[in-house]
Design an enzyme around this catalytic site. Structure first.
Site, PDB file in Angstrom:
ATOM      1  N   ASP A 464       0.832  -1.198   0.000  1.00  0.00           N
ATOM      2  CA  ASP A 464       0.000   0.000   0.000  1.00  0.00           C
ATOM      3  C   ASP A 464       0.873   1.256   0.000  1.00  0.00           C
ATOM      4  O   ASP A 464       2.061   1.212   0.335  1.00  0.00           O
ATOM      5  CB  ASP A 464      -0.891  -0.042   1.252  1.00  0.00           C
ATOM      6  CG  ASP A 464      -2.166   0.768   1.121  1.00  0.00           C
ATOM      7  OD1 ASP A 464      -2.285   1.532   0.147  1.00  0.00           O
ATOM      8  OD2 ASP A 464      -3.030   0.645   1.996  1.00  0.00           O
ATOM      9  N   ASN A 466      -0.190   5.408   0.924  1.00  0.00           N
ATOM     10  CA  ASN A 466      -1.375   6.222   1.179  1.00  0.00           C
ATOM     11  C   ASN A 466      -1.159   7.708   1.311  1.00  0.00           C
ATOM     12  O   ASN A 466      -1.923   8.372   1.995  1.00  0.00           O
ATOM     13  CB  ASN A 466      -2.061   5.720   2.453  1.00  0.00           C
ATOM     14  CG  ASN A 466      -2.801   4.433   2.197  1.00  0.00           C
ATOM     15  OD1 ASN A 466      -3.690   4.396   1.370  1.00  0.00           O
ATOM     16  ND2 ASN A 466      -2.400   3.387   2.873  1.00  0.00           N
ATOM     17  N   ASP A 524     -10.702   2.102  -3.412  1.00  0.00           N
ATOM     18  CA  ASP A 524     -11.320   1.865  -2.106  1.00  0.00           C
ATOM     19  C   ASP A 524     -12.833   1.936  -2.219  1.00  0.00           C
ATOM     20  O   ASP A 524     -13.533   1.698  -1.238  1.00  0.00           O
ATOM     21  CB  ASP A 524     -10.838   2.914  -1.093  1.00  0.00           C
ATOM     22  CG  ASP A 524      -9.469   2.560  -0.548  1.00  0.00           C
ATOM     23  OD1 ASP A 524      -8.978   1.450  -0.828  1.00  0.00           O
ATOM     24  OD2 ASP A 524      -8.870   3.399   0.154  1.00  0.00           O
TER      25      ASP A 524
HETATM   26  C1  DGJ Z   1      -5.796   2.076   1.906  1.00  0.00           C
HETATM   27  C2  DGJ Z   1      -6.167   0.883   1.089  1.00  0.00           C
HETATM   28  O1  DGJ Z   1      -6.639   1.273  -0.164  1.00  0.00           O
HETATM   29  C3  DGJ Z   1      -7.179   0.052   1.848  1.00  0.00           C
HETATM   30  O2  DGJ Z   1      -7.604  -1.016   1.072  1.00  0.00           O
HETATM   31  C4  DGJ Z   1      -6.555  -0.411   3.141  1.00  0.00           C
HETATM   32  O3  DGJ Z   1      -5.497  -1.287   2.873  1.00  0.00           O
HETATM   33  C5  DGJ Z   1      -6.080   0.784   3.950  1.00  0.00           C
HETATM   34  N1  DGJ Z   1      -5.241   1.639   3.162  1.00  0.00           N
HETATM   35  C6  DGJ Z   1      -5.340   0.340   5.173  1.00  0.00           C
HETATM   36  O4  DGJ Z   1      -4.802   1.382   5.863  1.00  0.00           O
END
Ligand code: DGJ
Length: 749
Positions: A464, A466, A524
């Site tokens: 991941d 983010n 998501d």
């Molecule tokens: C963002 C991802 O897109 C989700 O699927 C999940 O893994 C979260 N992060 C977890 O923090």
């Protein structure tokens, strides 16, 4: 096959010709990219400037054919009379590269800079152009459905050169086009946007540090009038995960200049004498069979030449992921309970998502640490993995290695490992990026991730990322090179681990990541109605085997929309199927339906994952030549809907087919006060009995035999609900309903 005849270069495959020539001035002139033609057609396909256009700069007095501004070029300079955008910028210098030689190599020429590369071209053309003090090499790799280009600039002089921009490719194509780009943001990825390409430049770019969910690097150009099944469409993409740039602009001469490469914004490199700089690879695809034909070519290229060889046509497991069901709230007991339930549903892989390490009980802390949280997992990852595998499930694990929370042991020990600039840090999801340009940071990640993978027998990794990248500045490209180095060192020695990359969903859905991870978490947003847009957008450029697609709970957490479980499954079938919800909350009828979904998906998994994908009027279809699965999806239904026609593509008109509509499960409870007229159960709405009776009514599947000719022409489907009564033989379908039809070729009599 690549040939050269009197300065005419012809890259040919069964489905295309790419033709260019070296003109009298040593400029590489683009001639044709499209349906196969003969080398001898070069004159007919070339630009003929005639007496020119006036007010132009010419390389030779009196020769309008020497005016670079009016020619279709494979590469162009700046400051020498071509006023269009140049694919190359050297600080404070004009550029004027002319042909100096070529070589044709069997197979590929390995890249040297650490960028990922498409594998398995038949041949590669190396075309060299020079100007005093510099050498420019254009590479053209020939693949069955695509030409892949890249550029290398070498300083052959004695003084440093400052490079501010170097595109992977530039091409001038005669004609008028519209650009299709795929734009959006978090939970809203891949929205198709059509823009006419005229004399104002159309740009598709990312400046976030990654390829981004704002503007996917892949885009299309099509001739006005092109449809899903006919007309000329070009596809472009970049094998790169960082800031990208593409531009298209039409000139007075009706030439459309298209270029693509690393974004020149905040990009600058000093090349010392003898030093070279290499761009990522750009993919060029063509079809005269409309958007569908273009997608088929792109899909074939990605499946055969981009994703890791080990995963080519290798079935992907049906997975259960803990995120949406648990978020950070789990312990071993809860996970093992979920694993039991996932196994009973038919899942094959159990994925533990975020929250297993350090103080990671929310997104505020822990990123960067790799110590297992023993409070949650007293037997560690080894124990958990062993117990899950004993249940007959594979075990997969989530990592987010590129980031760090300031509240982490790693940050306390090495604050200098975070990427910062001269300003106070700005946070995204409470985290900073690690500086992957530092070898010690990369080593830390490689050592920790590798150790865990080996210790806990992990067969799947969700990687991941983010946060949007900030503080990258001119380090943006080196960060991406650092990422590729880390991925290569961890996963090349472990080809059997299925890597699914993710960046808040589809914030980094690109060919660079696909070189390492055969599938990517698309979004998501798992609301099936939203997924119709997201997966449809992806389907133009990426095959369905690259798309992670899960069934989640309803009402949906991102849209508050309630949708039938059937539709959630039907949409997720057209990708790599998974389930991501709290399984303990499922009603027995839902358990049964999911069991049926997974069993059905497994039966046709290869067709769903690797079959020929087509967008249709009513949805999508996949086919392996014998079996076709056609999805029909409804968004909002209208009152008194008319007849609906299912047109299936690519069938044999002479053959007969058995068409089976799959059973539909419909919850009685959804009818509320309408229950009495539609169902014989005599219950009052909103009362206990209704809740008890909120079971599934399963509509019968229906089968008919139809000729391929009729299916290609379009068969009329069962009537939709029209408010005129209830027919127990036909599902009373409303908003967000859907069907999947199984279409099997019958043996000839
Ligand atoms: C963002 C991802 O897109 C989700 O699927 C999940 O893994 C979260 N992060 C977890 O923090």
């Amino acid at each position: 096959m690549i040939t050269e005849e009197n300065g005419v270069f012809h890259i040919q495959a069964e489905r295309y010709s790419y033709l260019f020539k070296i003109d009298a001035y040593g400029l590489p002139e683009h001639v044709h990219f499209g349906a196969p033609v003969k080398t001898g057609d070069v004159a007919a396909l070339s630009c003929r400037p005639g007496l020119g256009w006036g007010s132009n700069i010419v390389l030779k007095d009196g020769d309008p054919a020497s005016c670079p501004d009016t020619l279709a070029l494979e590469w162009s300079g700046s400051g020498r009379g071509d006023y269009r955008e140049s694919p190359l910028e050297l600080a404070g210098q004009s550029t004027d590269f002319r042909y100096s030689g070529y070589r044709i190599h069997e197979g590929s020429i390995p890249m040297v800079c650490g960028l990922p590369q498409a594998h398995g071209p038949s041949q590669t053309l190396e075309l060299t152009l020079t100007q005093p003090g510099a050498e420019l090499t254009l590479f053209y790799a020939a693949f069955p459905t695509a030409v892949v280009r890249r550029t290398v600039l070498k300083n052959t002089g004695s003084a440093p050169i400052r490079l501010n921009k170097l595109m992977s490719m530039s091409i001038d194509m005669p004609g008028s086009y519209r650009m299709v780009s795929f734009n959006g943001g978090w939970i809203a990825e891949m929205r198709r946007c059509d823009t006419p390409v005229g004399s104002a430049k159309v740009v598709n770019e990312s400046l976030t540090g990654s390829s981004s969910n704002r503007h996917n690097p892949g885009f299309l150009l099509y001739e006005p009038g092109a449809t899903e099944d006919a007309g000329r469409v070009y596809g472009f993409n970049l094998i790169y995960s960082g800031n990208h740039y593409a531009a298209a602009q039409q000139s007075l001469q009706n030439l459309t200049r298209v270029m693509q490469g690393i974004n020149g914004s905040n990009f600058s490199r000093e090349l010392q004498p003898g030093e070279a700089y290499e761009t990522p690879e750009a993919v060029l695809c063509h079809s005269d069979a409309g958007f569908g034909g273009l997608s088929a070519n792109m899909h074939a290229f990605v499946m055969d030449h981009v994703i890791p060889v080990y995963w080519r046509n290798r079935p992907r497991p049906v997975l259960y992921n803990s995120w949406e069901g648990c978020v950070f709230d789990f312990n071993q007991h809860r996970l093992l309970d979920l694993a039991n339930r996932a196994k009973a549903l038919g899942c094959e892989l159990f994925v533990l998502d975020d929250g297993w390490f350090g103080q990671r009980n929310s997104d505020r802390a822990g990123l960067g640490d790799y110590t297992v949280n023993r409070k949650k997992l007293p037997e560690g990852l080894e124990g958990l993995s062993r117990r899950i595998r004993e249940k007959g499930l594979e075990f997969g694990l989530w990592f987010e290695p590129e980031s760090v929370n300031p509240d982490s042991d790693l940050y306390r020990a090495h604050p200098d490992w975070a990427l910062t600039d001269d300003f106070p840090p700005v946070m995204g999801r409470n985290q900073l990026l690690l500086d992957l340009t530092k070898p010690e940071v990369r080593d830390y990640i490689v050592e920790n991730v590798s150790r865990i993978l080996d210790s806990a027998k992990i067969s799947y990794v969700k990687w991941d990322m983010n946060r949007h990248s900030v503080a990258l500045g001119v380090k943006a490209h080196d960060f991406i090179l650092g990422l590729y180095d880390v991925l290569r060192r961890i996963f090349e020695p472990r080809p059997g681990i299925l890597l699914e990359s993710c960046s808040s969903g589809g914030n980094r859905f690109d060919l660079g990541m696909l070189c390492f991870s055969p599938q990517i978490w698309a979004s998501d947003d798992t609301d099936p109605v939203e997924r119709l847009t997201i997966q449809n957008g992806l389907s133009y450029l990426y095959p369905q085997s690259t798309v992670g697609a899960h069934v989640s709970a309803a009402p949906h957490g991102q849209t508050l929309r309630s949708t039938p479980l059937t539709t959630r499954g039907n949409v997720a079938y057209f990708g790599c199927l998974g389930y991501e919800l709290d399984l303990k909350r499922l009603l027995p009828v839902e358990v049964k339906e999911i069991q049926e979904q997974i069993a059905f998906y497994k039966q046709y998994r290869e067709v769903f994952q690797f079959g020929a994908f087509r967008r249709t009027e009513l949805g999508w279809q996949v086919s392996d030549g014998t079996v076709t699965l056609a999805g029909v999806f409804h968004r909002l239904v209208h009152a008194a809907p008319g007849y609906e026609r299912l047109r299936v593509k690519g069938l044999n008109p002479q053959a007969d087919y058995r068409v089976t509509s799959l059973t539909q499960a419909i919850r009685v409870g959804q009818f509320g006060s309408l229950l009495k007229p539609v169902d014989p159960v005599n219950v009052k709405p909103n009362r206990t009995l209704l809740r008890i009776a909120d079971r599934h009514v399963t509509s019968r599947s229906q089968t008919m035999t139809v000729s391929g000719a009729a299916l290609c022409s379009g068969i009329l489907l069962n009537p939709l609900f029209r408010g005129t009564g209830y027919d127990p033989n036909q599902p009373a379908k409303g908003d967000f309903s859907s069907d999947v039809y199984l279409i099997e070729e019958l043996p000839a009599e």
